[in-house]
Design an enzyme around this catalytic site. Structure first.
Site, short mmCIF file in Angstrom:
data_model
loop_
_atom_site.label_atom_id
_atom_site.label_comp_id
_atom_site.label_asym_id
_atom_site.label_seq_id
_atom_site.Cartn_x
_atom_site.Cartn_y
_atom_site.Cartn_z
N SER A 129 -10.53 5.40 8.06
CA SER A 129 -12.04 5.49 7.31
C SER A 129 -11.91 4.90 5.99
O SER A 129 -11.39 3.60 6.10
CB SER A 129 -12.33 6.74 7.33
OG SER A 129 -14.01 6.95 7.06
N ASP A 251 -16.86 5.91 18.40
CA ASP A 251 -17.02 6.14 17.14
C ASP A 251 -18.52 5.83 16.71
O ASP A 251 -18.97 4.86 17.00
CB ASP A 251 -16.41 5.01 16.25
CG ASP A 251 -16.67 5.55 14.64
OD1 ASP A 251 -17.48 6.20 14.23
OD2 ASP A 251 -15.42 5.24 13.86
N HIS A 279 -14.80 8.96 15.65
CA HIS A 279 -14.40 8.31 14.23
C HIS A 279 -13.12 8.92 13.73
O HIS A 279 -12.40 8.19 12.89
CB HIS A 279 -15.31 8.77 13.14
CG HIS A 279 -15.21 8.16 11.74
ND1 HIS A 279 -15.29 6.69 11.74
CD2 HIS A 279 -14.93 8.63 10.52
CE1 HIS A 279 -14.95 6.32 10.33
NE2 HIS A 279 -14.67 7.47 9.72
#
Length: 322
Positions: A129, A251, A279
């Site tokens: 991320s 995601d 995600h």
């Protein structure tokens, strides 16, 4: 400073084994074996991997002291044998009486000091991320410290914190306070995971917001927000390290179309997408991610071994014919 234990140390500890207090002077374990610098709410977490991971966290001194970095909690990745350096190593408590700067440059310098003090050789850097943006920034500015990159559902195309950098501080503090609230964290889990029970989602929410309960977290987050945050889109093509991109096809936070874009823009990258995954692939499908990382890491090792064996095998073959 929080240091990750070696991978071998993450195996479940036998019930009869004694828990050791962290080596840093003045820090003692709680009755449950958790370091005292962790928020007391750690006692309420049920996830066994997160609890085991927490007992192995230690403080290490470095020359630069910074606060918490990024949104992911260290314990969210505990099931993947802690190959994730950034989301974990940059999850930091405040240990000074004065809040240091929390901008990108300061965070980069802090991580460099960690590398310079304790690692001291090129490393494989894993960034999930927002951690992917940190990893790219660090690899470009300190290429001598990074051998390879692994980017997981990378958030690298955001223009920093955008308009949030212009918020009045009182509004920024209100937003940050909301960010750590249980309803917002539960909603984030809803977007991130599918097919988990409410009790599991609630426990993982407590895991994910644990870093928000550290002293001065609000101050550090507001300072980072107003500083402008990470904007690394212009640095992507400057990454010379070989890179593995891992992405969950489902995601709902960052489109997997950006995975293809990132693959095209990185000079030396391969991409692997995981079906039926959101995600946080390293949380949803830790075995699949661990396998991809292991294959990626071992690939060059096998090549080096083959190259190393060739001359020996040739000489051995020649000696047999004499």
């Amino acid at each position: 400073m929080l240091a990750l234990p070696p991978i071998s140390a993450l195996a479940p500890r036998p019930k009869h084994a004694k828990r050791r207090a962290p080596k840093c002077p003045g820090v003692y374990s709680t009755l449950a074996g958790f370091p005292s610098f962790l928020p007391k709410e750690i006692e309420n977490i049920k996830d066994p991997f997160a609890r085991t991971f927490a007992t192995r966290i230690e403080r290490l001194p470095v020359s630069v002291i910074l606060t918490h970095f990024g949104c992911p909690s260290a314990f969210e990745n505990s099931g993947t044998n802690s190959l994730d350096i950034f989301a974990n190593a940059m999850w930091l408590p405040i240990i000074s009486e004065r809040l240091p700067r929390c901008d990108v440059t300061s965070k980069r310098e802090h991580f460099y000091q960690l590398w310079n003090f304790y690692i001291k050789k090129p490393m494989i850097l894993v960034g999930p991320s927002l951690g992917a943006a940190v990893a790219i920034d660090f690899a470009v500015n300190h290429p001598e410290a990074v051998e390879k990159l692994i980017l997981i559902d990378a958030s690298v195309y955001a223009e920093g914190t955008g308009s949030l950098a212009d918020l009045p501080r009182v509004v920024a503090y209100a937003g940050v306070y909301l960010l750590k609230s249980i309803p917002v964290r539960l909603y984030a889990n809803f977007l991130t995971f599918t097919g988990i029970s409410f009790s599991t989602s609630l426990d993982w929410t407590n895991v994910g917001r644990l870093h928000c309960l550290l002293p001065w977290w609000e101050d550090a987050t507001v300072d980072f927000m107003i500083s402008g945050g990470y904007n690394v889109s212009s640095q992507i093509k400057q990454v010379n390290q070989k890179t593995l991109i891992i992405w969950g096809e489902n995601d709902r936070i960052i489109s997997n179309k950006l995975a293809v874009r990132l693959h095209c823009e990185l000079p030396n990258a391969i991409i692997r997408q995981l079906p039926e995954c959101g995600h946080l692939p390293h949380v949803e499908k830790p075995n699949s991610v661990a396998k991809l990382i292991l294959e990626y890491v071992q690939e060059d090792c096998y090549k080096e071994m083959e190259c190393g064996r060739s001359p020996t095998l040739k000489l051995h073959s020649q000696s047999l014919h004499k």
